[in-house]
Design an enzyme around this catalytic site. Structure first.
Site, mmCIF file in Angstrom:
data_model
loop_
_atom_site.group_PDB
_atom_site.id
_atom_site.type_symbol
_atom_site.label_atom_id
_atom_site.label_comp_id
_atom_site.label_asym_id
_atom_site.label_seq_id
_atom_site.Cartn_x
_atom_site.Cartn_y
_atom_site.Cartn_z
ATOM 1 C CE1 TYR A 179 30.061 38.730 28.774
ATOM 2 C CE2 TYR A 179 31.275 38.544 26.707
ATOM 3 C CZ TYR A 179 30.188 38.212 27.499
ATOM 4 O OH TYR A 179 29.224 37.379 27.006
ATOM 5 C CE1 TYR A 180 39.186 47.015 29.891
ATOM 6 C CE2 TYR A 180 38.010 48.764 28.740
ATOM 7 C CZ TYR A 180 39.086 48.340 29.491
ATOM 8 O OH TYR A 180 40.065 49.238 29.874
ATOM 9 C CG HIS A 181 31.826 48.577 27.452
ATOM 10 N ND1 HIS A 181 32.677 49.648 27.530
ATOM 11 C CD2 HIS A 181 31.641 48.352 26.124
ATOM 12 C CE1 HIS A 181 32.999 50.052 26.315
ATOM 13 N NE2 HIS A 181 32.394 49.275 25.445
ATOM 14 C CB SER A 226 34.893 44.841 34.277
ATOM 15 O OG SER A 226 35.611 45.421 33.196
ATOM 16 C CE LYS A 227 38.674 49.190 32.987
ATOM 17 N NZ LYS A 227 39.674 49.459 34.042
#
Length: 282
Positions: free
Chosen positions: A147-149, A151-152
Protein backbone atom coordinates in the site's frame (compact mmCIF):
# COMPACT_ATOMS: atom_id res chain seq x y z
CA UNK A 1 20.87 35.30 -0.71
CA UNK A 2 18.45 33.53 1.62
CA UNK A 3 16.01 31.00 0.17
CA UNK A 4 12.45 30.54 1.42
CA UNK A 5 11.13 27.00 1.83
CA UNK A 6 7.71 25.47 2.52
CA UNK A 7 8.04 21.98 4.04
CA UNK A 8 5.38 19.51 5.13
CA UNK A 9 5.92 16.86 7.80
CA UNK A 10 8.52 18.72 9.87
CA UNK A 11 7.92 17.24 13.31
CA UNK A 12 10.65 14.60 12.93
CA UNK A 13 12.82 12.73 10.49
CA UNK A 14 13.94 14.20 7.22
CA UNK A 15 11.53 17.16 7.38
CA UNK A 16 12.78 18.21 10.82
CA UNK A 17 16.44 17.76 9.85
CA UNK A 18 16.01 19.79 6.67
CA UNK A 19 14.26 22.55 8.60
CA UNK A 20 17.06 22.74 11.17
CA UNK A 21 19.78 22.85 8.52
CA UNK A 22 18.08 25.55 6.49
CA UNK A 23 17.45 27.79 9.50
CA UNK A 24 21.01 27.34 10.71
CA UNK A 25 22.39 28.61 7.42
CA UNK A 26 20.10 31.66 7.31
CA UNK A 27 17.16 30.57 5.14
CA UNK A 28 13.48 31.10 5.93
CA UNK A 29 11.21 28.11 6.46
CA UNK A 30 7.45 27.70 6.52
CA UNK A 31 7.19 24.45 8.45
CA UNK A 32 3.88 22.60 8.64
CA UNK A 33 2.99 19.73 10.92
CA UNK A 34 0.13 18.39 13.00
CA UNK A 35 1.54 19.80 16.28
CA UNK A 36 3.34 23.13 15.71
CA UNK A 37 4.36 23.31 19.38
CA UNK A 38 6.98 20.65 18.60
CA UNK A 39 8.99 23.40 16.91
CA UNK A 40 8.73 25.94 19.74
CA UNK A 41 12.44 25.58 20.49
CA UNK A 42 13.40 26.40 16.91
CA UNK A 43 10.98 29.34 16.84
CA UNK A 44 12.56 30.75 19.98
CA UNK A 45 16.00 30.43 18.42
CA UNK A 46 15.29 31.69 14.91
CA UNK A 47 12.39 34.09 15.39
CA UNK A 48 10.48 35.20 12.32
CA UNK A 49 12.67 33.17 9.98
CA UNK A 50 10.53 30.20 11.04
CA UNK A 51 6.83 30.30 10.21
CA UNK A 52 4.77 27.37 11.42
CA UNK A 53 1.34 26.12 10.46
CA UNK A 54 -0.83 23.36 11.86
CA UNK A 55 -1.60 21.04 8.98
CA UNK A 56 -2.96 17.60 8.23
CA UNK A 57 -2.31 17.16 4.50
CA UNK A 58 -5.29 14.81 4.18
CA UNK A 59 -7.56 17.86 4.64
CA UNK A 60 -7.66 19.56 1.25
CA UNK A 61 -9.38 22.71 2.52
CA UNK A 62 -6.80 23.09 5.29
CA UNK A 63 -3.96 22.64 2.79
CA UNK A 64 -5.27 25.45 0.58
CA UNK A 65 -5.74 27.71 3.58
CA UNK A 66 -2.32 27.07 5.16
CA UNK A 67 -0.44 27.32 1.87
CA UNK A 68 -2.17 30.64 1.19
CA UNK A 69 -1.32 31.91 4.66
CA UNK A 70 2.33 30.94 4.24
CA UNK A 71 2.68 32.79 0.94
CA UNK A 72 0.89 35.82 2.40
CA UNK A 73 3.14 35.87 5.46
CA UNK A 74 6.44 35.31 3.65
CA UNK A 75 5.76 37.19 0.44
CA UNK A 76 7.17 34.51 -1.83
CA UNK A 77 8.31 30.92 -1.46
CA UNK A 78 11.14 29.50 -3.55
CA UNK A 79 10.91 25.80 -2.74
CA UNK A 80 7.93 23.62 -1.80
CA UNK A 81 8.94 20.29 -0.22
CA UNK A 82 6.22 17.64 -0.17
CA UNK A 83 7.59 15.47 2.63
CA UNK A 84 4.72 14.39 4.90
CA UNK A 85 4.21 10.63 4.78
CA UNK A 86 2.65 7.61 6.43
CA UNK A 87 3.55 3.94 6.08
CA UNK A 88 1.95 0.58 6.82
CA UNK A 89 4.10 -2.51 7.21
CA UNK A 90 1.83 -5.48 6.53
CA UNK A 91 0.99 -7.99 3.83
CA UNK A 92 -1.89 -7.20 1.50
CA UNK A 93 -4.37 -9.27 3.51
CA UNK A 94 -3.24 -8.06 6.94
CA UNK A 95 -3.73 -4.30 6.59
CA UNK A 96 -7.04 -2.77 7.63
CA UNK A 97 -9.26 -0.62 5.42
CA UNK A 98 -8.52 2.36 7.67
CA UNK A 99 -4.75 1.89 7.29
CA UNK A 100 -5.01 1.58 3.52
CA UNK A 101 -7.13 4.72 3.32
CA UNK A 102 -4.70 6.71 5.47
CA UNK A 103 -1.71 5.72 3.33
CA UNK A 104 -3.44 6.85 0.15
CA UNK A 105 -4.92 9.98 1.74
CA UNK A 106 -1.54 11.08 3.12
CA UNK A 107 1.06 10.05 0.56
CA UNK A 108 -0.94 10.39 -2.64
CA UNK A 109 -3.89 12.71 -2.14
CA UNK A 110 -2.10 14.79 0.50
CA UNK A 111 0.82 15.47 -1.83
CA UNK A 112 -1.58 16.27 -4.66
CA UNK A 113 -3.40 18.76 -2.40
CA UNK A 114 -0.13 20.58 -1.63
CA UNK A 115 0.96 20.80 -5.27
CA UNK A 116 -2.44 22.06 -6.41
CA UNK A 117 -2.55 24.64 -3.61
CA UNK A 118 0.97 25.92 -4.30
CA UNK A 119 0.85 26.17 -8.09
CA UNK A 120 -1.31 29.31 -8.40
CA UNK A 121 1.11 31.15 -6.10
CA UNK A 122 4.22 29.84 -7.86
CA UNK A 123 2.80 30.78 -11.27
CA UNK A 124 1.93 34.27 -10.03
CA UNK A 125 5.46 34.91 -8.80
CA UNK A 126 6.98 33.42 -11.96
CA UNK A 127 9.44 31.03 -10.36
CA UNK A 128 9.77 28.21 -7.85
CA UNK A 129 10.73 24.61 -7.23
CA UNK A 130 8.72 21.63 -6.03
CA UNK A 131 10.52 18.73 -4.39
CA UNK A 132 8.32 15.65 -4.17
CA UNK A 133 9.78 13.24 -1.64
CA UNK A 134 9.12 9.59 -2.42
CA UNK A 135 11.52 6.65 -1.90
CA UNK A 136 13.19 3.86 -3.82
CA UNK A 137 9.74 2.34 -3.33
CA UNK A 138 8.38 4.77 -5.90
CA UNK A 139 9.93 2.66 -8.65
CA UNK A 140 10.60 -0.74 -7.09
CA UNK A 141 8.84 -2.93 -4.51
CA UNK A 142 9.42 -4.84 -1.28
CA UNK A 143 7.13 -7.34 0.48
CA UNK A 144 4.86 -5.89 3.20
CA UNK A 145 4.85 -2.44 1.60
CA UNK A 146 2.19 -2.91 -1.09
CA UNK A 147 0.00 0.00 0.00
CA UNK A 148 2.97 2.29 0.58
CA UNK A 149 4.16 1.43 -2.93
CA UNK A 150 0.70 2.04 -4.36
CA UNK A 151 0.79 5.59 -2.99
CA UNK A 152 4.41 6.28 -3.97
CA UNK A 153 4.16 4.87 -7.49
CA UNK A 154 0.99 6.90 -7.86
CA UNK A 155 2.54 10.18 -6.73
CA UNK A 156 5.56 9.64 -8.97
CA UNK A 157 3.27 9.30 -11.98
CA UNK A 158 1.42 12.44 -10.92
CA UNK A 159 4.65 14.39 -10.29
CA UNK A 160 6.19 13.38 -13.61
CA UNK A 161 3.11 14.67 -15.42
CA UNK A 162 3.07 17.90 -13.40
CA UNK A 163 6.76 18.54 -14.18
CA UNK A 164 5.96 18.67 -17.90
CA UNK A 165 2.89 20.86 -17.40
CA UNK A 166 4.55 23.52 -15.24
CA UNK A 167 7.91 23.86 -17.01
CA UNK A 168 6.61 26.65 -19.29
CA UNK A 169 5.86 28.74 -16.17
CA UNK A 170 9.46 28.63 -14.96
CA UNK A 171 8.63 26.13 -12.20
CA UNK A 172 10.77 23.03 -11.77
CA UNK A 173 9.87 19.73 -10.10
CA UNK A 174 12.18 17.01 -8.85
CA UNK A 175 11.18 13.66 -7.39
CA UNK A 176 13.54 12.97 -4.47
CA UNK A 177 14.03 9.25 -3.76
CA UNK A 178 15.85 8.54 -0.48
CA UNK A 179 16.66 4.94 0.33
CA UNK A 180 16.47 3.22 3.71
CA UNK A 181 17.74 5.71 6.28
CA UNK A 182 17.65 5.74 10.10
CA UNK A 183 15.24 8.67 10.54
CA UNK A 184 12.74 6.96 12.85
CA UNK A 185 10.33 6.28 9.98
CA UNK A 186 10.68 2.50 10.31
CA UNK A 187 9.81 2.64 14.00
CA UNK A 188 6.73 4.73 13.20
CA UNK A 189 5.36 2.28 10.62
CA UNK A 190 1.84 1.10 11.36
CA UNK A 191 1.50 -2.66 11.63
CA UNK A 192 -1.35 -5.18 11.65
CA UNK A 193 -2.05 -8.56 13.25
CA UNK A 194 0.20 -11.13 11.60
CA UNK A 195 -1.39 -13.93 9.61
CA UNK A 196 0.52 -17.20 10.11
CA UNK A 197 -0.12 -18.12 6.47
CA UNK A 198 2.48 -15.53 5.47
CA UNK A 199 5.27 -16.63 7.83
CA UNK A 200 7.05 -18.75 5.22
CA UNK A 201 6.64 -16.27 2.38
CA UNK A 202 8.72 -13.23 1.34
CA UNK A 203 6.46 -11.12 3.58
CA UNK A 204 7.46 -13.17 6.61
CA UNK A 205 11.12 -13.06 5.65
CA UNK A 206 11.15 -9.26 5.46
CA UNK A 207 9.25 -9.02 8.75
CA UNK A 208 11.89 -11.14 10.48
CA UNK A 209 14.68 -9.09 8.89
CA UNK A 210 13.27 -5.90 10.39
CA UNK A 211 12.84 -7.60 13.76
CA UNK A 212 16.34 -9.07 14.00
CA UNK A 213 18.10 -6.04 12.53
CA UNK A 214 19.39 -7.71 9.37
CA UNK A 215 17.36 -5.29 7.23
CA UNK A 216 20.04 -2.64 6.80
CA UNK A 217 19.65 1.14 6.73
CA UNK A 218 22.77 2.12 4.77
CA UNK A 219 22.22 5.82 4.24
CA UNK A 220 23.01 8.97 6.23
CA UNK A 221 20.09 11.34 6.86
CA UNK A 222 22.37 14.36 7.17
CA UNK A 223 24.01 13.65 3.84
CA UNK A 224 20.59 13.26 2.22
CA UNK A 225 19.50 16.65 3.56
CA UNK A 226 22.77 18.14 2.31
CA UNK A 227 22.29 16.66 -1.15
CA UNK A 228 18.79 18.15 -1.38
CA UNK A 229 20.05 21.59 -0.34
CA UNK A 230 22.95 21.35 -2.79
CA UNK A 231 20.52 20.46 -5.57
CA UNK A 232 18.49 23.61 -4.95
CA UNK A 233 21.57 25.80 -4.53
CA UNK A 234 23.03 24.49 -7.78
CA UNK A 235 19.90 25.31 -9.75
CA UNK A 236 19.63 21.90 -11.45
CA UNK A 237 16.13 20.45 -11.90
CA UNK A 238 16.46 16.76 -12.73
CA UNK A 239 13.17 14.88 -12.85
CA UNK A 240 14.47 12.36 -10.30
CA UNK A 241 17.20 12.46 -7.68
CA UNK A 242 18.12 8.98 -6.33
CA UNK A 243 19.72 9.19 -2.88
CA UNK A 244 21.26 6.08 -1.39
CA UNK A 245 23.15 3.03 -2.56
CA UNK A 246 20.05 0.89 -2.13
CA UNK A 247 17.95 3.32 -4.15
CA UNK A 248 20.39 3.24 -7.03
CA UNK A 249 20.94 -0.52 -7.05
CA UNK A 250 17.33 -1.59 -6.41
CA UNK A 251 15.76 0.88 -8.83
CA UNK A 252 18.31 0.08 -11.51
CA UNK A 253 17.68 -3.66 -11.16
CA UNK A 254 13.93 -3.05 -11.35
CA UNK A 255 14.21 -0.90 -14.47
CA UNK A 256 16.49 -3.39 -16.22
CA UNK A 257 14.09 -6.25 -15.45
CA UNK A 258 11.09 -4.27 -16.62
CA UNK A 259 12.83 -3.29 -19.86
CA UNK A 260 13.78 -6.93 -20.52
CA UNK A 261 10.16 -8.01 -19.98
CA UNK A 262 8.89 -5.23 -22.23
CA UNK A 263 11.29 -6.20 -25.02
CA UNK A 264 10.29 -9.86 -24.66
CA UNK A 265 6.73 -8.90 -25.61
CA UNK A 266 7.58 -6.51 -28.42
CA UNK A 267 6.19 -8.75 -31.18
CA UNK A 268 2.86 -9.36 -29.46
CA UNK A 269 2.57 -5.63 -28.72
CA UNK A 270 2.88 -4.83 -32.42
CA UNK A 271 0.60 -7.72 -33.40
CA UNK A 272 -2.54 -5.91 -32.26
CA UNK A 273 -2.17 -2.68 -34.27
CA UNK A 274 -4.80 -1.96 -36.92
CA UNK A 275 -2.37 -1.46 -39.81
CA UNK A 276 -0.81 -4.83 -40.72
CA UNK A 277 2.10 -3.01 -42.37
CA UNK A 278 3.22 -1.62 -39.00
CA UNK A 279 5.66 -4.20 -37.69
CA UNK A 280 8.14 -4.35 -34.87
CA UNK A 281 11.58 -2.98 -35.77
CA UNK A 282 14.24 -5.59 -36.38
Amino acid sequence: MATTWFITGTSSGFGRLLTERLLARGDRVAATLRRPEVLDGLRAEYGDRLWTGRLDVTDGDAVRRVVGEAFAALGSIDVVVNNAGYGVFASVEEASDEQIRRVVDTNLLGSIHVVRAALPHLRAQGHGRILQVTTAGGQTTYPNFAYYHASKWGIEGFAETVAREIAPFGIGLTIVEPGATPTGFAAALATAPVMPEYEDTPAGQVRRALTDGSFTLPNDAGKIAGAVIDLVDGGATPLRLPLGSDTYEDVRASLVARLAELDAHRDVAYSVVKDPEVTAPA
